[in-house]
Motif scaffolding. Structure first.
Motif, PDB file in Angstrom:
ATOM      1  N   GLY A 174       0.817  -1.194   0.000  1.00 35.51           N
ATOM      2  CA  GLY A 174       0.000   0.000   0.000  1.00 35.51           C
ATOM      3  C   GLY A 174       0.864   1.261   0.000  1.00 35.51           C
ATOM      4  N   ALA A 175       2.146   1.131   0.253  1.00 36.59           N
ATOM      5  CA  ALA A 175       3.039   2.279   0.245  1.00 36.59           C
ATOM      6  C   ALA A 175       3.835   2.335  -1.047  1.00 36.59           C
ATOM      7  CB  ALA A 175       3.973   2.217   1.446  1.00 36.59           C
ATOM      8  N   GLY A 176       3.453   1.542  -2.033  1.00 31.51           N
ATOM      9  CA  GLY A 176       4.109   1.571  -3.328  1.00 31.51           C
ATOM     10  C   GLY A 176       5.385   0.764  -3.386  1.00 31.51           C
ATOM     11  N   ALA A 177       5.649  -0.069  -2.403  1.00 36.21           N
ATOM     12  CA  ALA A 177       6.897  -0.830  -2.388  1.00 36.21           C
ATOM     13  C   ALA A 177       6.725  -2.214  -2.976  1.00 36.21           C
ATOM     14  CB  ALA A 177       7.416  -0.924  -0.956  1.00 36.21           C
ATOM     15  N   THR A 178       5.854  -2.339  -3.944  1.00 33.97           N
ATOM     16  CA  THR A 178       5.675  -3.619  -4.606  1.00 33.97           C
ATOM     17  C   THR A 178       6.201  -3.507  -6.015  1.00 33.97           C
ATOM     18  OG1 THR A 178       3.465  -3.048  -5.380  1.00 33.97           O
ATOM     19  CG2 THR A 178       3.610  -4.180  -3.255  1.00 33.97           C
ATOM     20  N   GLY A 179       6.531  -4.632  -6.612  1.00 40.26           N
ATOM     21  CA  GLY A 179       7.036  -4.589  -7.972  1.00 40.26           C
ATOM     22  C   GLY A 179       6.800  -5.889  -8.683  1.00 40.26           C
ATOM     23  N   SER A 180       6.655  -5.823  -9.981  1.00 42.12           N
ATOM     24  CA  SER A 180       6.411  -7.034 -10.738  1.00 42.12           C
ATOM     25  C   SER A 180       7.689  -7.665 -11.241  1.00 42.12           C
ATOM     26  CB  SER A 180       5.489  -6.721 -11.926  1.00 42.12           C
ATOM     27  OG  SER A 180       6.093  -5.732 -12.737  1.00 42.12           O
ATOM     28  N   GLY A 181       8.811  -6.940 -11.198  1.00 45.04           N
ATOM     29  CA  GLY A 181      10.053  -7.467 -11.727  1.00 45.04           C
ATOM     30  C   GLY A 181      10.959  -8.088 -10.675  1.00 45.04           C
ATOM     31  N   ALA A 182      10.507  -8.203  -9.442  1.00 43.56           N
ATOM     32  CA  ALA A 182      11.360  -8.753  -8.384  1.00 43.56           C
ATOM     33  C   ALA A 182      11.547 -10.242  -8.558  1.00 43.56           C
ATOM     34  CB  ALA A 182      10.744  -8.463  -7.010  1.00 43.56           C
ATOM     35  N   THR A 183      12.687 -10.711  -8.142  1.00 41.99           N
ATOM     36  CA  THR A 183      12.930 -12.143  -8.200  1.00 41.99           C
ATOM     37  C   THR A 183      12.406 -12.786  -6.944  1.00 41.99           C
ATOM     38  OG1 THR A 183      15.116 -11.844  -7.233  1.00 41.99           O
ATOM     39  CG2 THR A 183      14.985 -11.909  -9.636  1.00 41.99           C
ATOM     40  N   GLY A 184      11.807 -13.935  -7.078  1.00 42.48           N
ATOM     41  CA  GLY A 184      11.207 -14.627  -5.942  1.00 42.48           C
ATOM     42  C   GLY A 184      12.223 -15.439  -5.191  1.00 42.48           C
ATOM     43  N   GLY A 185      11.909 -15.691  -3.920  1.00 43.23           N
ATOM     44  CA  GLY A 185      12.763 -16.522  -3.101  1.00 43.23           C
ATOM     45  C   GLY A 185      11.994 -17.758  -2.700  1.00 43.23           C
ATOM     46  N   GLY A 186      11.936 -18.765  -3.525  1.00 39.08           N
ATOM     47  CA  GLY A 186      11.222 -19.988  -3.173  1.00 39.08           C
ATOM     48  C   GLY A 186       9.877 -20.053  -3.855  1.00 39.08           C
ATOM     49  N   THR A 187       9.105 -21.025  -3.430  1.00 40.98           N
ATOM     50  CA  THR A 187       7.785 -21.212  -4.006  1.00 40.98           C
ATOM     51  C   THR A 187       6.788 -21.414  -2.887  1.00 40.98           C
ATOM     52  OG1 THR A 187       8.123 -23.584  -4.145  1.00 40.98           O
ATOM     53  CG2 THR A 187       8.687 -22.297  -6.100  1.00 40.98           C
ATOM     54  N   GLY A 188       5.551 -21.626  -3.230  1.00 42.28           N
ATOM     55  CA  GLY A 188       4.550 -21.939  -2.239  1.00 42.28           C
ATOM     56  C   GLY A 188       3.443 -20.920  -2.202  1.00 42.28           C
ATOM     57  N   ALA A 189       3.674 -19.685  -2.557  1.00 39.39           N
ATOM     58  CA  ALA A 189       2.629 -18.683  -2.565  1.00 39.39           C
ATOM     59  C   ALA A 189       2.290 -18.337  -4.001  1.00 39.39           C
ATOM     60  CB  ALA A 189       3.093 -17.433  -1.830  1.00 39.39           C
ATOM     61  N   GLN A 190       1.077 -17.852  -4.176  1.00 38.07           N
ATOM     62  CA  GLN A 190       0.652 -17.439  -5.507  1.00 38.07           C
ATOM     63  C   GLN A 190       1.630 -16.402  -6.030  1.00 38.07           C
ATOM     64  OE1 GLN A 190      -3.395 -16.100  -5.691  1.00 38.07           O
ATOM     65  NE2 GLN A 190      -3.009 -14.871  -7.494  1.00 38.07           N
ATOM     66  N   GLY A 191       2.034 -16.512  -7.269  1.00 40.47           N
ATOM     67  CA  GLY A 191       2.947 -15.557  -7.863  1.00 40.47           C
ATOM     68  C   GLY A 191       4.403 -15.857  -7.587  1.00 40.47           C
ATOM     69  N   GLY A 192       4.721 -16.999  -6.995  1.00 36.94           N
ATOM     70  CA  GLY A 192       6.104 -17.402  -6.825  1.00 36.94           C
ATOM     71  C   GLY A 192       6.792 -16.908  -5.573  1.00 36.94           C
ATOM     72  N   GLY A 193       6.112 -16.248  -4.669  1.00 36.24           N
ATOM     73  CA  GLY A 193       6.743 -15.796  -3.435  1.00 36.24           C
ATOM     74  C   GLY A 193       6.933 -16.941  -2.455  1.00 36.24           C
ATOM     75  N   PHE A 194       7.620 -16.667  -1.345  1.00 34.82           N
ATOM     76  CA  PHE A 194       7.838 -17.709  -0.347  1.00 34.82           C
ATOM     77  C   PHE A 194       6.729 -17.745   0.689  1.00 34.82           C
ATOM     78  CE2 PHE A 194      10.058 -14.015   1.340  1.00 34.82           C
ATOM     79  CZ  PHE A 194       9.637 -13.987   2.664  1.00 34.82           C
ATOM     80  N   ALA A 195       5.852 -16.718   0.701  1.00 36.74           N
ATOM     81  CA  ALA A 195       4.746 -16.686   1.665  1.00 36.74           C
ATOM     82  C   ALA A 195       3.574 -15.916   1.071  1.00 36.74           C
ATOM     83  CB  ALA A 195       5.198 -16.021   2.955  1.00 36.74           C
ATOM     84  N   ARG A 196       2.425 -16.090   1.694  1.00 37.86           N
ATOM     85  CA  ARG A 196       1.225 -15.322   1.333  1.00 37.86           C
ATOM     86  C   ARG A 196       0.957 -14.314   2.437  1.00 37.86           C
ATOM     87  NH1 ARG A 196      -1.303 -20.582  -0.356  1.00 37.86           N
ATOM     88  NH2 ARG A 196      -1.173 -20.539  -2.613  1.00 37.86           N
ATOM     89  N   THR A 197       0.445 -13.169   2.060  1.00 41.63           N
ATOM     90  CA  THR A 197       0.146 -12.140   3.051  1.00 41.63           C
ATOM     91  C   THR A 197      -0.835 -12.653   4.096  1.00 41.63           C
ATOM     92  OG1 THR A 197      -1.578 -11.217   1.616  1.00 41.63           O
ATOM     93  CG2 THR A 197       0.634 -10.217   1.487  1.00 41.63           C
ATOM     94  N   GLY A 198      -1.769 -13.507   3.703  1.00 34.10           N
ATOM     95  CA  GLY A 198      -2.756 -14.047   4.632  1.00 34.10           C
ATOM     96  C   GLY A 198      -2.172 -14.992   5.667  1.00 34.10           C
ATOM     97  N   ASP A 199      -0.935 -15.460   5.433  1.00 36.11           N
ATOM     98  CA  ASP A 199      -0.276 -16.353   6.396  1.00 36.11           C
ATOM     99  C   ASP A 199       0.394 -15.594   7.540  1.00 36.11           C
ATOM    100  OD1 ASP A 199      -0.976 -18.491   4.775  1.00 36.11           O
ATOM    101  OD2 ASP A 199       0.967 -18.556   3.761  1.00 36.11           O
ATOM    102  N   ILE A 200       0.495 -14.274   7.416  1.00 38.13           N
ATOM    103  CA  ILE A 200       1.184 -13.465   8.410  1.00 38.13           C
ATOM    104  C   ILE A 200       0.137 -12.705   9.226  1.00 38.13           C
ATOM    105  CG2 ILE A 200       2.997 -11.744   8.785  1.00 38.13           C
ATOM    106  CD1 ILE A 200       3.886 -14.261   7.126  1.00 38.13           C
ATOM    107  N   PRO A 201      -0.035 -13.053  10.498  1.00 37.54           N
ATOM    108  CA  PRO A 201      -1.080 -12.396  11.293  1.00 37.54           C
ATOM    109  C   PRO A 201      -0.763 -10.930  11.588  1.00 37.54           C
ATOM    110  CG  PRO A 201       0.212 -13.887  12.670  1.00 37.54           C
ATOM    111  CD  PRO A 201       0.687 -14.070  11.261  1.00 37.54           C
TER     112      PRO A 201
END
Length: 155
Positions: free
Chosen positions: A44-71
């Motif tokens: 929400g602060a504009g610190a997202t990007g579509s060109g970033a390299t992912g670290g692992g798998t498991g979350a939608q879009g190739g990330g290592f975690a999902r936002t919903g997994d972090i309370p």
């Protein structure tokens, strides 16, 4: 005689490799980089990007975690990657090394607004990784991440 030379060379090589690994670990322990801390992503602060390299798998879009997994107000330790991701406020995600700056243990959990080390009881704030309670004296180093949709990736 050539068998002895070969064994001796093999053992010397293995010993040197082990020493190199041990020294590399010692050099990295407690190192906060000596310079500016890496940026962390605030969704929400504009610190997202579509060109970033992912670290692992498991979350939608190739990330290592999902936002919903972090309370909200808490976090999650990713022991295999030696990082911890927190969400101090709704939509704000922070990432830190999960290696305690006191004795090098991997932190155990996130609760009560702190990242907690099981070895000697050090506690670090979920907001910025600073020490909330010792014996640790140094904060957890920030790790740069990006948040893209619901995927959290190392930056």
């Amino acid at each position: 005689m050539s068998n002895q030379t070969t064994r001796r060379a093999l053992l010397a090589g293995a010993g040197a490799a082990g020493l190199t690994a041990a020294l590399a670990g010692c050099a990295a322990y407690g190192d906060t980089g000596g310079g500016a801390a890496p940026a962390t992503a605030d969704q929400g602060a504009g610190a997202t990007g579509s060109g970033a390299t992912g670290g692992g798998t498991g979350a939608q879009g190739g990330g290592f975690a999902r936002t919903g997994d972090i309370p909200v107000g808490g976090g999650k330790v990713f022991e295999d990657q030696k990082i911890v991701v927190t969400q101090p406020a709704a939509g704000t995600f922070k990432c830190f090394t999960a290696v305690c700056t006191h004795a090098g243990c991997v932190v155990g959990d996130v609760s009560g607004g702190t990242i907690n080390c099981p070895c000697h009881g050090s506690k670090f704030k979920v907001t910025d990784g600073s020490v909330a309670d010792g014996p640790a004296k140094k904060p957890l180093a920030a790790v740069a991440i990006t948040v893209d949709g619901d995927a959290i990736r190392k930056a």
